[in-house]
Design an enzyme around this catalytic site. Structure first.
Site, PDB file in Angstrom:
ATOM      1  CG  ASP A   1      -7.839  -3.340  -3.173  1.00  0.00           C
ATOM      2  OD1 ASP A   1      -8.087  -4.318  -3.873  1.00  0.00           O
ATOM      3  OD2 ASP A   1      -8.242  -3.250  -2.095  1.00  0.00           O
TER       4      ASP A   1
ATOM      5  CG  ASP B   1      -1.947  -0.808   1.078  1.00  0.00           C
ATOM      6  OD1 ASP B   1      -2.541  -0.829  -0.123  1.00  0.00           O
ATOM      7  OD2 ASP B   1      -2.411  -1.499   2.027  1.00  0.00           O
TER       8      ASP B   1
HETATM    9  N1  GLY Z   1      -7.375  -1.585  -0.019  1.00  0.00           N
HETATM   10  C1  GLY Z   1      -8.340  -1.851   0.816  1.00  0.00           C
HETATM   11  C2  GLY Z   1      -9.837  -1.143   0.725  1.00  0.00           C
HETATM   12  O1  GLY Z   1     -10.068  -0.797  -0.301  1.00  0.00           O
HETATM   13  O2  GLY Z   1     -10.556  -1.521   1.467  1.00  0.00           O
END
Ligand code: GLY
Length: 413
Positions: A177, A118
């Site tokens: 994501d 992330d």
């Molecule tokens: N990347 C985690 C979410 O979208 O909840």
């Protein structure tokens, strides 16, 4: 040439504000005063959140009248400073800029965090905006370069992807994501001249394009790869209703991710993919008329006995905000009626997110800007709450629109 033609046409027709048309082929239907008012209200509101936030913490959500704050290692830590910086850019508010920059020192250590994918969210939405807005390379670029190295360390030439999580029951999980972190790598490739980052980003995007999508161009959430061979071991969900469902934010991450990757590469395969994802989302029978999606497009398949059943129709404003920002950009890359359709849908979303029940009244919602997002309903986490990333992408979309109104490019680098 096209822009010149539009300006010329406006001149012939005697329309005022020709400059406003100069950077987009689309007529702008939202008023400047409306956009400015939403930005000013948001700036006022987020100062309440700032006043409630401890210096070394990051706002996560506001639930049952109580704030929740995180440490810098939470995947969302970059969104709040990023939102402050975007709002300062949009409004010229120096206090917001300082608040955003001050927060960065508590985030700095994440440049060395190799345990998460992330880092784009955490470092690019924060330090990336700081570098772009202040131009202070000496302060921010080394942190971003270290962060890009940390992210790149999670790439495997066998799976041809960046590993998303180190936790869970999977062997080598990659979630949709993760497309969002590629913008960070693309930018750092430009900043440093190191091709490695862009190569990794493109390889990840290509592998994801191959394995993450169904025939209808909806996306799975988690693909589990065999780290030894790169074979797909499983197609699963973590935050959706079922493995075969279309978790709404996942679709929005995919839409934004491939639109952004087309901007960065001009690879038509990415544009086509973004348009197919848009087709899936915007023509889905379960998309509500205000265009803010229910948290999973397949919510109507949840059985009555499920613990999710009572909450199945909750909206996810974070997915709506992402869609608004992505569609504004995709509209620019798309021709004719298709581009026009995306632009109008983005405007509708922006207008609706800017009103009740999504736009919080001043002093409510713990100082967050938007209400009604869903983090992870299957594990009953962050359900129908404000979330820092809903605010970030909503403000980004408003800022993109504000730039168009001013005759500027929507995306600034
Ligand atoms: N990347 C985690 C979410 O979208 O909840």
């Amino acid at each position: 040439m096209r822009n010149m033609l539009i300006v010329f046409t406006c001149y012939v027709l005697g329309l005022s504000g020709t400059v406003a048309f100069a950077q987009t082929k689309h007529a702008l239907h939202l008023d400047q005063s409306f956009i400015e008012d939403r930005l000013q209200q948001s700036a006022k509101q987020i100062k309440l959140l700032a006043a409630a936030t401890p210096a070394d913490k990051f706002p996560q959500n506001f639930e049952q009248g109580k704030h929740k704050f995180s440490n810098s290692s939470w995947w969302c830590s970059g969104f709040y400073p990023g939102t402050l910086l975007l709002l300062s850019e949009a409004t010229g508010d120096a206090e917001l800029k300082q608040l955003g920059l001050d927060k960065l020192k508590h985030l700095e250590k994440e440049q060395y965090n190799k345990r998460t994918h992330d880092l784009g969210f955490m470092l690019f939405c924060s330090f990336g905006n700081a570098l772009r807005i202040t131009g202070d390379s000496a302060s921010y670029k080394p942190i971003l370069v270290n962060g890009a190295e940390s992210l790149a360390s999670r790439y495997s030439p066998v799976t041809k992807t960046i590993r998303s999580w180190d936790h869970g029951k999977w062997k080598y999980p990659v979630i949709i994501d993760n497309m969002m972190n590629l913008e960070f790598l693309e930018e750092m490739s430009k900043q440093t001249g190191n091709r490695k980052y862009a190569d990794i980003a493109r390889s990840h995007a290509n592998t994801t394009l191959k394995h993450h999508f169904r025939k209808d161009y909806s996306s799975y959430h988690v693909i589990d790869y065999d780290p030894e061979t790169g074979a797909v071991l499983g197609r699963k969900t973590h935050q959706g209703t079922a493995d075969e469902s279309a978790w709404a934010r996942g679709q929005a991450w995919a839409l934004y991710g491939y639109t952004m990757m087309y901007r960065e590469t001009k690879d038509k395969a990415y544009l086509k993919q973004a348009q197919r994802i848009a087709q899936y989302i915007l023509h889905h029978p379960n998309l509500p008329s205000d265009l803010v999606p229910v948290w999973d497009f397949d919510y109507d398949k949840i059985p009555e006995g499920s613990k999710m059943y009572g909450k199945r129709t909750l909206r996810d404003a974070s997915a709506g905000a992402l869609m608004a920002s992505a569609l504004l950009e995709l509209a620019d890359y798309s021709r004719g009626k298709q581009g026009e359709f995306y632009f109008r849908q983005a405007e509708t979303l922006l207008k609706n997110l800017s009103s009740a029940p999504y736009f919080a009244s001043y002093g409510s919602n713990g100082g967050f800007i938007l209400q009604h997002s869903v983090g992870a309903l299957p594990i009953n986490s962050e359900v129908d709450v404000p979330l820092s990333y809903a605010d970030y992408y909503y403000i980004e979309a408003l800022l993109r629109y504000q730039r168009l109104l001013a005759g500027k490019k929507m995306i600034q680098s």
